[in-house]
Design an enzyme around this catalytic site. Structure first.
Site, PDB file in Angstrom:
ATOM      1  N   GLU A 218       0.868  -1.176   0.000  1.00 44.56           N
ATOM      2  CA  GLU A 218       0.000   0.000   0.000  1.00 44.56           C
ATOM      3  C   GLU A 218       0.898   1.217   0.000  1.00 44.56           C
ATOM      4  O   GLU A 218       1.459   1.587   1.032  1.00 44.56           O
ATOM      5  CB  GLU A 218      -0.922  -0.018   1.222  1.00 44.56           C
ATOM      6  N   CYS A 252      -2.017   9.187   2.916  1.00 47.50           N
ATOM      7  CA  CYS A 252      -1.575   8.666   1.621  1.00 47.50           C
ATOM      8  C   CYS A 252      -2.588   8.907   0.517  1.00 47.50           C
ATOM      9  O   CYS A 252      -2.232   8.931  -0.660  1.00 47.50           O
ATOM     10  CB  CYS A 252      -1.255   7.172   1.722  1.00 47.50           C
TER      11      CYS A 252
END
Length: 470
Positions: A218, A252
């Site tokens: 990720e 993010c």
């Protein structure tokens, strides 16, 4: 418990072996998995204030309400979803064999892998540690967690919380810096989940390659928002402000830059200014709701983006207040029309700086997105279904929130993951359960079957061969 005590590198492999031996001796059944998840939920719920205090201490200042939302609510929500669906997800799924293979029957059975490693980042230190951990537990695995060295108090909280919930042969925690992280990534896990930057993700993938460790990466990248001409600028500004300045942009999937119709750019600037003043006032030193930059290194990196922009003559607009390096306070700042040569457009920002770029046509905006790495998130703003479908059809991203930001991450039924430079694989809910299980295909052969006739001399079964190859 000492928040700063590193795990010796020499302890990593023996700890993994202890976890694996215990898993092999007694693989978790449904009752144990459910009990583990319930105890984890109860312990975290009871200690949410302690969690928020630890995170705030690591950041210097972080909104405790944001911690309760992002590192508390999201984890509780995912555990609730796991508990609700665990029994059905564990059941073998019957699949057809086709008429040529009757009367055999087949199924796909989700079985646990063994020991899952989790490397968590600093920006949401509890969320991004406990959601993959809980998912791995639901799938019947044991877990070895490596939290970030940049949030040592949060890491100590996690270590203490998990020691309260799990025996040491089921869940272990390794703490330490880059040397411990590198050695951890090189361990022969049955699956490894890493959340962090694209640059470090490449190193993790290289470290895992000799063991052929399956990975869920990720990562991040530059997640664009694209405002269509029909969408109200004030509403877009409000939702962009939430996504961009939650956790001071240290997310993010925060909007990394905004593409806006040329004639509406100045209106967007004014609407964003109004949002910042309404949320935080004009002096950030007196608000508890605006988070600080996590450490001096990250602050210097972001200041470097601003210095580079100013040297290039890029128009920068501080929306309220002023920077205070002593507090690592960096206010929301817009950068207008930066070129791709600007540092702020070359790397994921991970902070409160927001580039805004004009576009003349929707095709031009889509082409700009497609000329760069595929983003972890994409945020189209339009009330026109045709416009949204055009954007979705002509771009590729890890995930999408239409007419909003961030919230697709929090939906239990949606997988979360990147594509290309923004990641590999996905987790959350069923996607995570499946990724951390082996989807074991099983064929059950009948006592009597035509396949027994398929052997030399084939001339004796010519009629059967002619039948199955027709």
């Amino acid at each position: 418990m000492d928040a700063f005590a590193d795990t010796p590198v020499s302890d990593l492999a023996p700890t993994l072996q202890r976890l694996r031996d215990a898993w092999q001796a007694r693989k978790p059944d449904y009752a144990q998995r459910r009990n583990d998840l319930q105890r984890l939920r109860n312990a975290l719920k009871r200690r949410l204030d302690e969690m928020a205090d630890a995170i705030a201490a690591d950041f210097g200042h972080r909104s405790k309400d944001e911690s309760r939302i992002a590192d508390g609510m999201t984890v509780l929500n995912d555990i609730d979803h796991l508990l609700k669906h665990l029994r059905s997800w564990m059941k073998p799924r019957r699949v057809g064999v086709g008429w040529r293979f009757l009367p055999a029957r087949a199924q796909v059975r989700p079985v646990p892998l063994g020991v899952v490693g989790v490397i968590a980042p600093w920006n949401y230190p509890v969320n991004l540690a406990l959601i993959p951990l809980a998912t791995a537990i639901a799938a019947g695995n044991h877990v070895y967690l490596k939290p970030s060295e940049h949030t040592p108090r949060s890491s100590a909280f996690l270590r203490d919380l998990l020691a309260e919930v799990f025996p040491p042969q089921r869940v272990a925690v390794a703490t330490g810096g880059a040397d411990v992280g590198a050695a951890f990534a090189a361990l022969p896990f049955d699956h490894l989940v890493f959340t962090g930057s694209t640059a470090v993700g490449r190193k993790v993938m290289a470290a895992a390659a000799p063991n052929l460790t399956p990975l869920t990466l990720e990562l991040g990248g530059k997640s664009p928002a694209i405002i269509a001409d029909d969408y109200p600028i004030e509403k877009a500004a409000a939702r962009l402000a939430t996504g961009k300045w939650f956790n001071c942009g240290q997310t993010c999937i925060a909007p990394d830059y905004v593409l806006v119709p040329a004639r509406k750019r100045n209106a967007l600037v004014q609407a964003l200014r109004a949002e910042v003043h309404a949320r935080f006032g004009s002096d950030f030193s007196n608000t508890n709701d605006y988070t600080r930059i996590v450490n001096d290194g990250q602050y210097a990196r972001l200041q470097g983006y601003l210095d580079d922009a100013q040297q290039r003559g890029i128009d920068t607009i501080t929306l309220a207040g002023s920077a205070d390096p002593s507090q690592r306070l960096l206010p929301p700042t817009l950068l207008l029309e930066p070129g791709d040569d600007a540092k702020v457009m070359q790397e994921e920002i991970f902070g409160p700086l927001l580039p805004i770029k004009r576009y003349a046509t929707l095709d031009e905006a889509i082409a700009y997105i497609n000329a760069h790495d595929r983003p972890l998130a994409l945020y189209p703003f339009s009330h026109s279904k045709a416009t949204v479908e055009k954007i979705l059809h002509e771009t590729v991203a890890g995930g999408v929130s239409v007419n909003d930001t961030l919230f697709h991450f929090a939906i239990g039924n949606l997988p979360f993951g990147g594509v290309g430079a923004s990641g590999m694989g996905a987790y959350h809910a069923r996607a995570g359960f499946d990724a951390m299980s082996k989807q074991l295909p099983i064929l059950w052969q009948a006592r009597r079957t035509g396949s027994d006739l398929l052997k030399p001399p084939y001339s004796k079964a010519k009629w059967l061969l002619d039948l199955i190859v027709r």
